[in-house]
Design a protein around this motif. Structure first.
Motif, PDB file in Angstrom:
ATOM      1  N   SER A  15      26.343  77.980  -1.177  1.00  0.00           N
ATOM      2  CA  SER A  15      27.692  77.393  -1.152  1.00  0.00           C
ATOM      3  C   SER A  15      28.506  77.445  -2.659  1.00  0.00           C
ATOM      4  N   ARG A  17      30.755  75.696  -4.887  1.00  0.00           N
ATOM      5  CA  ARG A  17      31.123  74.397  -5.389  1.00  0.00           C
ATOM      6  C   ARG A  17      32.523  74.362  -5.423  1.00  0.00           C
ATOM      7  N   ASN A  18      33.211  73.089  -5.276  1.00  0.00           N
ATOM      8  CA  ASN A  18      34.586  72.887  -5.706  1.00  0.00           C
ATOM      9  C   ASN A  18      35.505  73.898  -4.797  1.00  0.00           C
ATOM     10  N   LEU A  19      35.190  74.105  -3.652  1.00  0.00           N
ATOM     11  CA  LEU A  19      35.839  75.290  -2.947  1.00  0.00           C
ATOM     12  C   LEU A  19      37.444  75.209  -2.856  1.00  0.00           C
ATOM     13  N   THR A  86      38.844  68.163  -1.370  1.00  0.00           N
ATOM     14  CA  THR A  86      37.621  67.609  -2.338  1.00  0.00           C
ATOM     15  C   THR A  86      36.787  66.321  -1.762  1.00  0.00           C
ATOM     16  N   GLU A  89      34.802  67.667   0.874  1.00  0.00           N
ATOM     17  CA  GLU A  89      33.521  68.331   0.372  1.00  0.00           C
ATOM     18  C   GLU A  89      32.465  67.228  -0.156  1.00  0.00           C
ATOM     19  N   ARG A  90      33.005  66.186  -0.739  1.00  0.00           N
ATOM     20  CA  ARG A  90      31.979  65.259  -1.145  1.00  0.00           C
ATOM     21  C   ARG A  90      31.518  64.443   0.043  1.00  0.00           C
ATOM     22  N   GLU A  94      28.673  70.413   0.229  1.00  0.00           N
ATOM     23  CA  GLU A  94      29.211  71.631  -0.010  1.00  0.00           C
ATOM     24  C   GLU A  94      29.109  72.639   1.050  1.00  0.00           C
ATOM     25  N   TYR A  97      31.378  72.014   4.190  1.00  0.00           N
ATOM     26  CA  TYR A  97      32.834  72.270   3.900  1.00  0.00           C
ATOM     27  C   TYR A  97      33.127  73.798   3.728  1.00  0.00           C
ATOM     28  N   ASN A  98      32.131  74.376   3.134  1.00  0.00           N
ATOM     29  CA  ASN A  98      32.159  75.847   3.099  1.00  0.00           C
ATOM     30  C   ASN A  98      32.118  76.617   4.522  1.00  0.00           C
TER      31      ASN A  98
END
Length: 255
Positions: A15, A17-19, A86, A89-90, A94, A97-98
């Motif tokens: 995944s 991160r922070n996409l 964000t 995602e949290r 991750e 959300y990806n």
């Protein structure tokens, strides 16, 4: 064990991160290219005809094409989507959300090929030429004058807001930083706009909208994960685990 859980165990380590921040950085590159030479973006668009003729980089480069012209309100919108992305995602994690974002991109790519097939099979050669050029001659005017500009991350970004409205329906945001309104009502308004656009557009526009939003349908309905990733459910699980840990700690003390 659910389908999504199995996928996460197998592929979760890949995944990004922070996409949301990564996507905004892609837009930043696109805006720079647009400032240097706007015609450069014509080499990045999602054009299935050219992909089949060797320009395979277009399968990925189209995410660098900015969803709108650069300006102050564009900055506000990008910041807004960064914030809600964000938060999703949290809340989801991750991998989920990806899965959601890349699912929207994959369906958009498949939708572009579906449009090419529709234009060919319907014998609408004027549409085919408008979309894919004649005699392999492609100019920036043809690329941006047709439907190519709609093969972007615009509707994928819109699906982020739909997901946010579904996950946090009762959260209040301030419209224009003044008017308080619950997210679910804005989500309903946006859904109405989508239905209106779907009715107004021709078959090509409908394919584009449907393809870009299929990730929302797949993620929230077919995988049936929307209840387990709701904030209430996650908070309940967190409190349960905390109570279990405190109970074990109390047992150890008493012993």
């Amino acid at each position: 064990m659910g389908f999504m859980y199995k996928l996460e165990r197998k592929f979760g380590r890949y995944s990004i991160r922070n996409l949301s921040f990564v996507l905004i950085c892609c837009y930043a590159v696109g805006y720079v290219l647009q400032l240097v030479n706007a015609d450069m973006l014509s080499w990045l668009t999602l054009n299935p005809y050219l992909i089949l003729h060797g320009q395979v980089w277009r399968l990925f480069s189209w995410i660098f094409v900015p969803p709108d012209a650069f300006g102050f309100f564009t900055l506000l919108m990008l910041y807004f989507y960064y914030v809600i992305g964000t938060m999703l995602e949290r809340n989801w994690g991750e991998f989920r959300y990806n899965f959601y974002i890349f699912g929207g991109m994959l369906f958009t790519i498949l939708g572009s090929f579906a449009v090419m097939g529709y234009a060919y099979l319907s014998k609408d050669y004027s549409l085919y030429i408008k979309l894919y050029g004649a005699k392999n001659v492609f100019t920036s005017n043809q690329l941006f004058g047709g439907w190519f500009r709609m093969f972007s991350t615009y509707y994928v970004n819109m699906s982020i807001y739909l997901a946010y409205a579904t996950t946090f329906p009762n959260q209040v945001i301030y419209l224009m930083y003044v008017l308080p309104i619950k997210v679910k009502y804005l989500g309903i308004m946006y859904a109405i706009v989508l239905v209106y656009e779907f009715i107004q557009y021709n078959a090509v526009g409908r394919i584009i909208i449907a393809a870009s939003l299929l990730n929302f349908i797949v993620f929230f309905f077919l995988t049936r994960n929307y209840r387990r990733i709701s904030p209430q459910e996650i908070n309940r699980k967190h409190k349960f685990k905390q109570a279990v840990r405190e109970g074990k700690r109390g047992d150890n003390v008493s012993q």
